[in-house]
Every structure is written in C-alpha cells, then in structure tokens.
Write an enzyme that holds these catalytic residues in place. Structure first.
Site, PDB file in Angstrom:
ATOM      1  N   CYS A  56      -4.724  10.887  -2.254  1.00 54.42           N
ATOM      2  CA  CYS A  56      -5.555  11.552  -1.251  1.00 54.42           C
ATOM      3  C   CYS A  56      -6.553  12.503  -1.888  1.00 54.42           C
ATOM      4  O   CYS A  56      -7.468  12.971  -1.215  1.00 54.42           O
ATOM      5  CB  CYS A  56      -4.677  12.307  -0.254  1.00 54.42           C
ATOM      6  SG  CYS A  56      -3.830  13.752  -0.943  1.00 54.42           S
ATOM      7  N   LYS A  97      12.786  11.686   4.199  1.00 58.36           N
ATOM      8  CA  LYS A  97      12.538  10.290   4.554  1.00 58.36           C
ATOM      9  C   LYS A  97      11.369   9.812   3.700  1.00 58.36           C
ATOM     10  O   LYS A  97      10.206   9.982   4.040  1.00 58.36           O
ATOM     11  CB  LYS A  97      12.211  10.173   6.053  1.00 58.36           C
ATOM     12  CG  LYS A  97      12.571   8.813   6.689  1.00 58.36           C
ATOM     13  CD  LYS A  97      11.903   7.604   6.072  1.00 58.36           C
ATOM     14  CE  LYS A  97      10.441   7.505   6.406  1.00 58.36           C
ATOM     15  NZ  LYS A  97       9.818   6.244   5.814  1.00 58.36           N
ATOM     16  N   SER A 132      -1.462   9.337   6.021  1.00 62.68           N
ATOM     17  CA  SER A 132      -2.778   9.061   6.588  1.00 62.68           C
ATOM     18  C   SER A 132      -3.057   9.972   7.776  1.00 62.68           C
ATOM     19  O   SER A 132      -2.133  10.504   8.400  1.00 62.68           O
ATOM     20  CB  SER A 132      -2.857   7.599   7.030  1.00 62.68           C
ATOM     21  OG  SER A 132      -2.011   7.373   8.153  1.00 62.68           O
ATOM     22  N   GLU A 189       9.458   3.630   2.459  1.00 62.45           N
ATOM     23  CA  GLU A 189      10.341   2.483   2.233  1.00 62.45           C
ATOM     24  C   GLU A 189       9.758   1.499   1.228  1.00 62.45           C
ATOM     25  O   GLU A 189      10.445   0.562   0.808  1.00 62.45           O
ATOM     26  CB  GLU A 189      10.639   1.784   3.563  1.00 62.45           C
ATOM     27  CG  GLU A 189       9.469   1.086   4.227  1.00 62.45           C
ATOM     28  CD  GLU A 189       8.610   2.016   5.082  1.00 62.45           C
ATOM     29  OE1 GLU A 189       7.836   1.493   5.911  1.00 62.45           O
ATOM     30  OE2 GLU A 189       8.684   3.257   4.906  1.00 62.45           O
ATOM     31  N   PHE A 195       3.940   6.613  -0.007  1.00 59.97           N
ATOM     32  CA  PHE A 195       4.277   5.731  -1.122  1.00 59.97           C
ATOM     33  C   PHE A 195       3.571   6.107  -2.410  1.00 59.97           C
ATOM     34  O   PHE A 195       4.042   5.764  -3.496  1.00 59.97           O
ATOM     35  CB  PHE A 195       3.945   4.274  -0.760  1.00 59.97           C
ATOM     36  CG  PHE A 195       2.471   3.954  -0.751  1.00 59.97           C
ATOM     37  CD1 PHE A 195       1.780   3.666  -1.928  1.00 59.97           C
ATOM     38  CD2 PHE A 195       1.757   3.923   0.442  1.00 59.97           C
ATOM     39  CE1 PHE A 195       0.426   3.382  -1.922  1.00 59.97           C
ATOM     40  CE2 PHE A 195       0.397   3.628   0.462  1.00 59.97           C
ATOM     41  CZ  PHE A 195      -0.265   3.359  -0.724  1.00 59.97           C
ATOM     42  N   GLU A 248     -11.115   5.862   4.851  1.00 61.34           N
ATOM     43  CA  GLU A 248     -10.368   6.147   3.630  1.00 61.34           C
ATOM     44  C   GLU A 248      -9.860   4.812   3.084  1.00 61.34           C
ATOM     45  O   GLU A 248      -8.935   4.214   3.636  1.00 61.34           O
ATOM     46  CB  GLU A 248      -9.198   7.092   3.901  1.00 61.34           C
ATOM     47  CG  GLU A 248      -8.440   7.439   2.622  1.00 61.34           C
ATOM     48  CD  GLU A 248      -7.227   8.329   2.875  1.00 61.34           C
ATOM     49  OE1 GLU A 248      -6.889   9.123   1.970  1.00 61.34           O
ATOM     50  OE2 GLU A 248      -6.615   8.226   3.955  1.00 61.34           O
TER      51      GLU A 248
END
Length: 500
Positions: free
Chosen positions: A282, A174, A227, A177, A150, A383
């Site tokens: 990240c 993909k 992640s 969402e 995201f 994280e």
C-alpha cells in the site's frame, strides 16, 4: 500430501471443524502446497472465549511480567528471521531479501512494545482546587482483533498484536487465508517466549470469520489493513456494533519530481518504490508526476533501470522481484496495462507476457511503465497493486499538487527536489498522512505512527507508535479530595496537631 494449516487457540494448535478449507498456492509454481482451515462461527466464538478467559489474568498482570515476555519474544523472532521469511516467500512469493525486510520492520514494533512502560505512564495534577488532585491513567480494553492482508503476512500482524498485548489486552488475529503459515509461527514463538495461553490466538478464515469478529459482543476493538472498500465495510460494521476501529485502506501514492531534482536518484527511487515486492504494497509509488520539461529524460532513466530487474522465484538469491500472489490477481493487473493505450497512455514497457523458464505455471508478470497517463484512465484511478508505474505530466509545482490532492486516496507521497523551500511547502500543502522528501516510501519508524488520510484511513487512530498505544487503551481520569488529617473526627488520633 498437502499440508494443513490449522488454528492456534488457547496456546495450542486446534484442528478446523467446519469442514471448509482454502487453497494456499506457491506463486512461483502455481502449485497448491497447503490447505488452510476456514473457521465457522462456532470456531470464532471459541477463539474469542479463549482470549476473554486469558484476559482475566493478563489484563491485571504487571508491566514487568508483560515486558519480560516481550523481551524473550524479540530474541526468538530475531533467531528465527530466516524461518519466518522462508514461509513468506513460499506462500506470498516475494524475494527472500524483501521477506527479511518485512520481518525487520515488524521487529521494530516488538521493540517498541518492550518499552511500553514509558508509554503507559499516567499524569497527575495536584492542588487543582483546595486539597483536590486529578490523575489520569490508561487501561486495557479487553479482547481485541486484528484482520490483516496477504501482502505482509508477518509485518502487519506484528504492527498490531505486540502493542495490544503489551497494553494488557488479549488478541485474536485473522490473517489472510492466502498465506497463513507465518502467523502461526509468530504465535508459536510467542508461546515459547512464555506468553500465557489464550493471550494471542490465530483464527484462519474468510468472510464468515471476519463478520464473526465484527459482530462478536466480547471483541472491544478491531484493527484492519487492506483495500479501501473492505476498510470502509470493517469500519461501518464494527462501529455500528460499538467497537473501536482503525481500518487502513488502499492507496494511489504519488511522487512529485521537480525540474531541479537529481533525476538519477529519482529514477532509482521510482523503480524500487513502484516495483519492489512486485508492487503489492500500500506504500508503493504507483504514480510519478513529472514537472516541466524533465518528463522524457526521467521516463528514459526509469525504463533503463526497470529493464534490468531480474524476475524469478523468491527463493532464488539472484531474483529481484517475484510473482504475484494469485493467477487471478496477475490477470487483473495485466488488464490495466492492456487497456492503457486505448485510454490514451503511451505503453513504454509492457510486462504482461512475461514468463520464467522452468516456472511457466507461476503467477508471473513483468514490469510495466505507462507514460502520459490521463487522470480519468482506469490505470490511474484504481489501486492496481502490481508492478505498474504511471507517469503523469504537469507544467508546474502548483499543477502537480492540485492533481495529487484531487485523488481520493491520501496514504503516502513523496517529492524529489534540491530546494528546501519547495519541500517545506509540499509537506504542508499535500493532503496525505505520510510524506517523503527525497524518500520514496516514507513508512515511519516504529515510534512514530503509520496511517493515511481520506479514503486511505477509516477511524481516528493511525497504527503503531503513540496512536497505537492510545488505540489499544482507554483513558480514565480520577478527581480526588482528601480532608486534612488535622481535621480528623474527635477520638481519632493520627498524630497531627489539632486545628481546633
């Protein structure tokens, strides 16, 4: 009326048929503005089938044809920068300048793909033995998939599919969402540029869609950014199904500040690297390691700068940091700050109570600064993925490097110093895939590859650059021996003098 984001399959919008939809929220207001169709297994099959059908011709298309499309695509993306950025801001929440920067970094890889002709040149060795030549080429894989996060809904997809399709593959994307609209616009612009139907497909969904791609026999490779737990799962599942995998995971990026560093420059870097894009990246610096006696002065300088950051809606030009993606994520980030003192940290700045006037229902959190953080505290080990900066104190360079190398993550890191010898040692001794010297976020330019070490990467290939080209192609070596034409059989005249 709530807008619906549907799939893009075979060059057109395809309405979801599963009956399942996910909410898409404006993080600045907390209002659900959009619903996104969540794919069923049958819809996964349809997207892969469209990509497989397109591969029959795209996989054998000329390099000239592919690059012509990509050049037109690059021009369209450039013309629609603001449109893409506006969608990112509306669904992710990051400020418009950050969103524009994301689009610019994605465009770097489109530009790299435009020059794919030089990347796909083969090799030839002649006369390796008597009249024997050896050549090597790289060929496309077929249908490949990308599963993206995201936090960069345009940039990370653009790190994947432009190179993949330039190499002759077809692609099923993909996206997250949580902020799906940018991906659809990227696909629509690709179609407008002349990309044949089915070469790039966008499939929206949740775990059903992810597992459908990981298990599909017609998907040859999977790229992932997200992640560490999910990266590990993606790698294990797709690899077990015989697929190539590049799975980039999470991070806990450290910045080592030596006593000789320019502390003003280091503080500026720490603030921008820790709090930019609300810490939802990240490559964010989430741990500053202060060496020697500079800790107090460095923390004071960071605090002074952090307190001036203006937080507000991403579409407000005066905002420097926007909200977090969801209320649940905001609450999780806040929990690390509220629990930090009990685990021995000094809470210098507590941003957990922050609100924005007129947008009280948004997913707001302020900037938090934790000093004297222990390496066994949750705020250090996990994280956080939010605007929380931990400062750790060490006595020496060696102590700092040992602390950093003990982390299970190895994504990006940085050192701030005026000493070239110390910087040289650091870049050789630190266990991370990307290193910055007086550069806080060392994301490589497009023609070098991006990726970490240890629990930040699962698989053998980094993303984009030479590694990206190698990931989306496979090598083939041909060994050839031809008889000398002078030795042609009797009765066959090739115009060469006879040897006998």
């Amino acid at each position: 009326m709530t807008k619906t984001v549907n799939h893009w399959i075979g060059g057109k919008t395809v309405e979801g048929t599963s009956g399942q939809y996910g909410p898409v929220t404006d993080p600045a207001t907390g209002v659900v503005t959009t619903q996104v169709a969540l794919a069923s297994v049958e819809e996964v099959d349809a997207a892969v089938a469209a990509a497989k059908a397109a591969y029959a011709t795209w996989g054998t298309s000329s390099l000239a044809q592919r690059t012509a499309v990509l050049f037109r695509y690059r021009a369209l993306l450039d013309a629609h920068r603001d449109d893409i950025a506006a969608l990112i801001t509306a669904e992710h929440g990051k400020v418009h300048s950050d969103a524009l920067g994301e689009v610019a970094r994605g465009l770097e890889i489109v530009e790299l793909a435009c020059g794919i002709t030089t990347q796909l040149k083969g090799e030839l060795s002649t006369q390796v033995s008597n009249r024997v030549d050896v050549s090597s080429i790289r060929q496309s894989l077929g249908v490949v998939a990308g599963i993206t996060p995201f936090n960069f809904p345009a940039m990370v997809p653009m790190w994947m599919f432009p190179l993949a399709i330039a190499c002759g593959n077809t692609f099923v994307l993909k996206p997250s969402e949580k902020d799906p609209s940018a991906a659809n616009l990227l696909a629509e612009l690709a179609s407008e540029a002349g990309l044949p139907d089915g070469v790039l497909n966008v499939l929206h969904g949740d775990k059903i869609a992810v597992d459908g791609l990981l298990n599909h026999p017609d998907v040859a490779a999977v790229s992932f950014v997200g992640s560490t737990p999910i990266a590990r799962y993606i790698h294990a599942t797709a690899s077990a199904n015989g697929k190539r995998v590049q799975a980039l995971g999470g991070a806990k990026n450290h910045m080592l500040v030596l006593p000789d560093a320019d502390l003003d420059a280091a503080a500026d870097a720490a603030v921008s690297a820790a709090y930019g894009s609300a810490g939802e990246r990240c490559m964010a610096i989430s741990a500053v390691v202060a060496v020697g006696a500079i800790g107090d002065e460095l923390v004071a300088k960071i605090r002074e700068r952090a307190e001036k950051i203006k937080i507000g809606p991403g579409n407000d030009p005066t905002s420097e940091m926007g909200p977090l993606i969801t209320a649940a994520h905001r609450d999780k980030v806040a929990s690390y700050v509220t629990g930090a003192a009990a685990q021995g940290a000094e809470v210098v700045l507590d941003g957990t109570g922050h609100t924005v006037e007129g947008f009280e229902d948004g997913h707001w959190i302020g900037l938090s600064l934790l000093d004297k953080v222990s390496t066994d505290s949750d705020a250090y080990k996990d994280e956080i993925f939010g605007p929380v900066l931990c400062v750790l104190r060490v006595e020496s360079y060696e102590d700092g490097v040992a602390l950093m190398n003990a982390s299970p993550f190895g994504n990006g890191t940085a050192i701030f110093t005026r000493d070239g010898g110390a910087a040289r040692r650091f870049q050789l001794e630190i266990e991370a895939g990307m290193v910055g010297v007086n550069v806080p976020i060392p994301v490589p330019v497009g023609y070098h590859s991006f990726g970490g070490w240890k629990d930040s990467l699962f698989g053998d290939h980094h993303i984009y650059g030479n590694d990206g080209v190698h990931f989306y192609t496979r090598g083939k070596v041909t060994t050839t021996r031809w008889p000398d034409p002078a030795d042609a059989p009797a009765g066959v005249d090739l115009g060469f003098p006879r040897n006998h």
